[in-house]
Write a protein that holds these residues in place. Structure first.
Motif, PDB file in Angstrom:
ATOM      1  N   PHE A  61       0.866  -1.175   0.000  1.00 31.78           N
ATOM      2  CA  PHE A  61       0.000   0.000   0.000  1.00 31.78           C
ATOM      3  C   PHE A  61       0.906   1.228   0.000  1.00 31.78           C
ATOM      4  CE2 PHE A  61      -4.088   1.663   0.238  1.00 31.78           C
ATOM      5  CZ  PHE A  61      -4.223   2.610   1.240  1.00 31.78           C
ATOM      6  N   ASP A  62       0.476   2.271  -0.700  1.00 32.43           N
ATOM      7  CA  ASP A  62       1.341   3.433  -0.885  1.00 32.43           C
ATOM      8  C   ASP A  62       1.860   4.021   0.433  1.00 32.43           C
ATOM      9  OD1 ASP A  62      -0.247   4.871  -3.859  1.00 32.43           O
ATOM     10  OD2 ASP A  62       1.227   3.280  -3.601  1.00 32.43           O
ATOM     11  N   SER A  63       1.025   4.051   1.445  1.00 27.17           N
ATOM     12  CA  SER A  63       1.407   4.739   2.684  1.00 27.17           C
ATOM     13  C   SER A  63       2.511   4.022   3.463  1.00 27.17           C
ATOM     14  CB  SER A  63       0.185   4.928   3.575  1.00 27.17           C
ATOM     15  OG  SER A  63      -0.294   3.687   4.019  1.00 27.17           O
ATOM     16  N   VAL A  64       2.806   2.766   3.093  1.00 37.58           N
ATOM     17  CA  VAL A  64       3.831   2.027   3.833  1.00 37.58           C
ATOM     18  C   VAL A  64       5.047   1.696   2.975  1.00 37.58           C
ATOM     19  CG1 VAL A  64       2.050   1.034   5.310  1.00 37.58           C
ATOM     20  CG2 VAL A  64       2.956  -0.307   3.392  1.00 37.58           C
ATOM     21  N   LYS A  65       5.022   2.038   1.700  1.00 34.57           N
ATOM     22  CA  LYS A  65       6.153   1.741   0.822  1.00 34.57           C
ATOM     23  C   LYS A  65       7.434   2.376   1.355  1.00 34.57           C
ATOM     24  CE  LYS A  65       3.778   1.069  -3.581  1.00 34.57           C
ATOM     25  NZ  LYS A  65       3.503   1.629  -4.930  1.00 34.57           N
ATOM     26  N   GLY A  66       8.486   1.583   1.355  1.00 32.89           N
ATOM     27  CA  GLY A  66       9.764   2.070   1.850  1.00 32.89           C
ATOM     28  C   GLY A  66       9.931   1.949   3.351  1.00 32.89           C
ATOM     29  N   ARG A  67       8.841   1.642   4.062  1.00 28.45           N
ATOM     30  CA  ARG A  67       8.911   1.493   5.523  1.00 28.45           C
ATOM     31  C   ARG A  67       8.625   0.061   5.967  1.00 28.45           C
ATOM     32  NH1 ARG A  67       5.447   4.056   8.791  1.00 28.45           N
ATOM     33  NH2 ARG A  67       3.717   4.112   7.278  1.00 28.45           N
ATOM     34  N   PHE A  68       7.703  -0.593   5.293  1.00 26.08           N
ATOM     35  CA  PHE A  68       7.302  -1.949   5.670  1.00 26.08           C
ATOM     36  C   PHE A  68       7.850  -2.940   4.638  1.00 26.08           C
ATOM     37  CE2 PHE A  68       3.071  -0.944   8.090  1.00 26.08           C
ATOM     38  CZ  PHE A  68       3.744  -0.029   8.862  1.00 26.08           C
ATOM     39  N   THR A  69       8.172  -4.142   5.116  1.00 28.65           N
ATOM     40  CA  THR A  69       8.640  -5.202   4.238  1.00 28.65           C
ATOM     41  C   THR A  69       7.956  -6.508   4.613  1.00 28.65           C
ATOM     42  OG1 THR A  69      10.816  -4.150   4.030  1.00 28.65           O
ATOM     43  CG2 THR A  69      10.632  -6.463   3.358  1.00 28.65           C
ATOM     44  N   SER A  85      10.317   2.892  10.900  1.00 26.86           N
ATOM     45  CA  SER A  85       9.896   4.303  10.862  1.00 26.86           C
ATOM     46  C   SER A  85       8.411   4.436  11.154  1.00 26.86           C
ATOM     47  CB  SER A  85      10.233   4.910   9.494  1.00 26.86           C
ATOM     48  OG  SER A  85      11.606   4.820   9.221  1.00 26.86           O
ATOM     49  N   LEU A  86       7.983   3.783  12.194  1.00 20.27           N
ATOM     50  CA  LEU A  86       6.555   3.749  12.511  1.00 20.27           C
ATOM     51  C   LEU A  86       6.036   5.128  12.896  1.00 20.27           C
ATOM     52  CD1 LEU A  86       6.475   0.328  14.314  1.00 20.27           C
ATOM     53  CD2 LEU A  86       5.005   0.975  12.397  1.00 20.27           C
ATOM     54  N   LYS A  87       4.797   5.363  12.516  1.00 14.82           N
ATOM     55  CA  LYS A  87       4.121   6.636  12.761  1.00 14.82           C
ATOM     56  C   LYS A  87       2.876   6.385  13.609  1.00 14.82           C
ATOM     57  CE  LYS A  87       5.430   8.156   8.100  1.00 14.82           C
ATOM     58  NZ  LYS A  87       4.911   8.642   6.792  1.00 14.82           N
ATOM     59  N   PRO A  88       2.406   7.389  14.317  1.00 15.49           N
ATOM     60  CA  PRO A  88       1.178   7.193  15.104  1.00 15.49           C
ATOM     61  C   PRO A  88       0.004   6.702  14.256  1.00 15.49           C
ATOM     62  CG  PRO A  88       2.257   9.200  15.788  1.00 15.49           C
ATOM     63  CD  PRO A  88       3.028   8.694  14.587  1.00 15.49           C
ATOM     64  N   GLU A  89      -0.046   7.108  12.995  1.00 16.94           N
ATOM     65  CA  GLU A  89      -1.148   6.666  12.140  1.00 16.94           C
ATOM     66  C   GLU A  89      -1.037   5.214  11.714  1.00 16.94           C
ATOM     67  OE1 GLU A  89       0.831   9.321  11.682  1.00 16.94           O
ATOM     68  OE2 GLU A  89       1.282   9.649   9.542  1.00 16.94           O
ATOM     69  N   ASP A  90       0.055   4.549  12.067  1.00 19.02           N
ATOM     70  CA  ASP A  90       0.169   3.105  11.835  1.00 19.02           C
ATOM     71  C   ASP A  90      -0.503   2.306  12.948  1.00 19.02           C
ATOM     72  OD1 ASP A  90       3.502   3.721  10.687  1.00 19.02           O
ATOM     73  OD2 ASP A  90       1.739   3.265   9.439  1.00 19.02           O
ATOM     74  N   THR A  91      -0.948   2.983  13.988  1.00 18.35           N
ATOM     75  CA  THR A  91      -1.632   2.301  15.090  1.00 18.35           C
ATOM     76  C   THR A  91      -2.889   1.615  14.577  1.00 18.35           C
ATOM     77  OG1 THR A  91      -0.803   3.837  16.762  1.00 18.35           O
ATOM     78  CG2 THR A  91      -2.837   2.651  17.279  1.00 18.35           C
ATOM     79  N   ALA A  92      -2.985   0.315  14.836  1.00 21.24           N
ATOM     80  CA  ALA A  92      -4.094  -0.479  14.305  1.00 21.24           C
ATOM     81  C   ALA A  92      -3.984  -1.899  14.836  1.00 21.24           C
ATOM     82  CB  ALA A  92      -4.056  -0.505  12.778  1.00 21.24           C
ATOM     83  N   VAL A  93      -5.032  -2.662  14.597  1.00 18.47           N
ATOM     84  CA  VAL A  93      -4.939  -4.116  14.748  1.00 18.47           C
ATOM     85  C   VAL A  93      -4.485  -4.664  13.394  1.00 18.47           C
ATOM     86  CG1 VAL A  93      -6.147  -6.257  15.256  1.00 18.47           C
ATOM     87  CG2 VAL A  93      -6.755  -4.154  16.482  1.00 18.47           C
ATOM     88  N   TYR A  94      -3.445  -5.454  13.410  1.00 20.82           N
ATOM     89  CA  TYR A  94      -2.881  -6.021  12.197  1.00 20.82           C
ATOM     90  C   TYR A  94      -3.272  -7.494  12.084  1.00 20.82           C
ATOM     91  CZ  TYR A  94      -0.182  -1.846  11.254  1.00 20.82           C
ATOM     92  OH  TYR A  94       0.174  -0.552  10.955  1.00 20.82           O
ATOM     93  N   TYR A  95      -3.750  -7.868  10.908  1.00 24.08           N
ATOM     94  CA  TYR A  95      -4.220  -9.208  10.647  1.00 24.08           C
ATOM     95  C   TYR A  95      -3.404  -9.853   9.534  1.00 24.08           C
ATOM     96  CZ  TYR A  95      -8.480  -7.626  13.034  1.00 24.08           C
ATOM     97  OH  TYR A  95      -9.381  -7.119  13.946  1.00 24.08           O
TER      98      TYR A  95
END
Length: 127
Positions: A61-69, A85-95
């Motif tokens: 997803f565009d918002s995580v490119k370069g940060r997530f692998t 490089s986590l950001k507050p807007e990455d706060t979520a439940v991950y599935y």
């Protein structure tokens, strides 16, 4: 029947890193598509990264490119999500989710195309 179990969530400060793991049991990934979704409060579930197991191609997803692998360990039948490089807007439940078939790119982003789901793990990014 494939069962998925996530681990590795927690509380991290902005700019920090976490690695999520997804363990599969009851079956072995071969032609599956495996993905990490997240659901933020008040938002719809969205794909952040997907991996087509057969060829190992990855999509983000565009918002995580370069940060997530997203990556896999074939021998352990596991999938990982390295989050930097986590950001507050990455706060979520991950599935973790898996489709029994190889999804074309246009279908990677729709949760309805995935057959198996884990219970989710909470990631909180806060100072």
């Amino acid at each position: 029947q494939v069962q998925l179990e996530e681990s590795g969530g927690g509380l991290v400060q902005p700019g920090g890193s976490l690695r999520l793991s997804c363990a599969a049991s009851g079956g072995t990934f071969n032609r599956h598509t495996v993905a990490w979704f997240r659901q933020r409060v008040g938002k719809e579930r969205e794909v952040v990264a997907a991996l087509r197991w057969g060829e190992g191609s990855t999509h983000y997803f565009d918002s995580v490119k370069g940060r997530f692998t997203i990556s896999r360990d074939r021998s352990k039948n596991m999938v990982y999500l390295q989050m930097n490089s986590l950001k507050p807007e990455d706060t979520a439940v991950y599935y973790c989710a898996a489709s029994v078939s190889r999804l074309i790119v246009s279908r990677l982003w729709d949760a309805e195309n995935y057959d198996y789901w884990g219970q989710g793990t909470q990631v909180t990014v806060s100072s």
